[in-house]
Design an enzyme around this catalytic site. Sequence first.
Site, PDB file in Angstrom:
ATOM      1  N   SER A  64      -3.240   7.988   5.179  1.00 29.09           N
ATOM      2  CA  SER A  64      -2.450   6.761   5.321  1.00 29.09           C
ATOM      3  C   SER A  64      -1.279   6.872   6.286  1.00 29.09           C
ATOM      4  CB  SER A  64      -1.918   6.324   3.950  1.00 29.09           C
ATOM      5  OG  SER A  64      -2.945   5.725   3.186  1.00 29.09           O
ATOM      6  N   LYS A  67      -0.965   4.451   9.049  1.00 27.41           N
ATOM      7  CA  LYS A  67      -0.296   3.145   8.948  1.00 27.41           C
ATOM      8  C   LYS A  67       0.994   3.095   9.747  1.00 27.41           C
ATOM      9  CE  LYS A  67      -2.585   2.335   4.581  1.00 27.41           C
ATOM     10  NZ  LYS A  67      -2.637   2.763   3.199  1.00 27.41           N
ATOM     11  N   SER A 124       1.950   1.537   0.556  1.00 27.26           N
ATOM     12  CA  SER A 124       0.774   1.899   1.351  1.00 27.26           C
ATOM     13  C   SER A 124      -0.448   1.033   1.055  1.00 27.26           C
ATOM     14  CB  SER A 124       0.436   3.378   1.122  1.00 27.26           C
ATOM     15  OG  SER A 124      -0.394   3.880   2.124  1.00 27.26           O
TER      16      SER A 124
END
Length: 386
Positions: A64, A67, A124
């Site tokens: 993640s 991101k 997230s």
Amino acid sequence: MKKLFTVMLSSCIAISTCALTGFTVEGKEERKLSSNCKSAYLMDFDSGECLYKENETARMPIASVCKVMTLTIVFDAVADGKISLDDIVTVSENASGMGGSQVYLGTGGTYSVDQLVKSVIVCSANDSCVALSETVSGGEEEFVAQMNKKATELGCTDTVFSNCTGLPRDTQYSCAKDVAIMFSNLIKYEDYFKYSKIWLEDFVHPDDRTTSMTNTNKLIRKYSSCDGGKTGFTNEAGFCLAATAKKNSLRLISVVLGASSSDDRFKSTIKMFDYGFANFTNKIVLDKDVELNDNFEVRGGKKQDFAVRPQENSYVFTRMGVDPEITHKIIAYEVKAPVLKDQVVGKIEVYKDGILADTVNVVAAECVEKAEFTDYFKNVAENWAL
């Protein structure tokens, strides 16, 4: 015509400020700052200079932490006026069906861009990422193309994105150095910090459901100087973290990839931050509140010159106890009256050990009115008297 002035501010023997090569501390015994991590990187935010590096260009999944670039493209779109944080997004079935970490967006539900961005930064949320990608680019595939284009523009040569969430894809990878560059670029947007320090908050859905969001970056509570970061975890990537912390004028960027445990990524980041703050500083070399020694000339004004100052502070990154050679070049633009206070009238190039370290605009510290006929007559009379 531009004028050029060169002023020496200080001098000493030039000393490199890249403290570590591999994980060797300059002039000291070899030591490793990260624990049970595959890759790590520590850099100064303002200068981009490296403080520590360990397998920094090794290509690996970053989960993640991907991101960071997803958010960058969204903030770019806001800055360019393509979307607004107040815009309302209608969530597609595709977005609401994303797995992994999420805030459980409802298909057909309406949410503001602000809400979705907050959920990505705080907890997230994969579903919010996809909803934002569809809003900005019309679809995730087009959005990912923008992510890869931006990575290339930033000079991230060991990065390829295949989705906007970081969910496992064999074709998606990055490295610690590239992540540091991308994260440093993201936090140039001050709006990022409106969300990054939120610890716990309820995400309210249009049907009055609520989803509790807890910040995945535990350092905002464990480390007082930390005010932002992005975590990531998959079985393939291990535990990852990009984080930033600031003390006084020094802001650091830390990246840890492939840690064996969540504790390892946080402990390693703290250790790197502690090292950076204990050994390095940003020295102020230009103060925006202090006028420069040299006035700038103006044509057609009620006075012949005017006071100027730097538009913003300028800092030079250096190891504590070291005084690098700092010089600056002041470039004055040709200026005609009237001159407004805070008008950009030139620039200053700051050099550290002969290398350009910063460029700052020069602005007028006072107004200069346009001369009238009587002013010209007065000047002639005064010169005649002399």
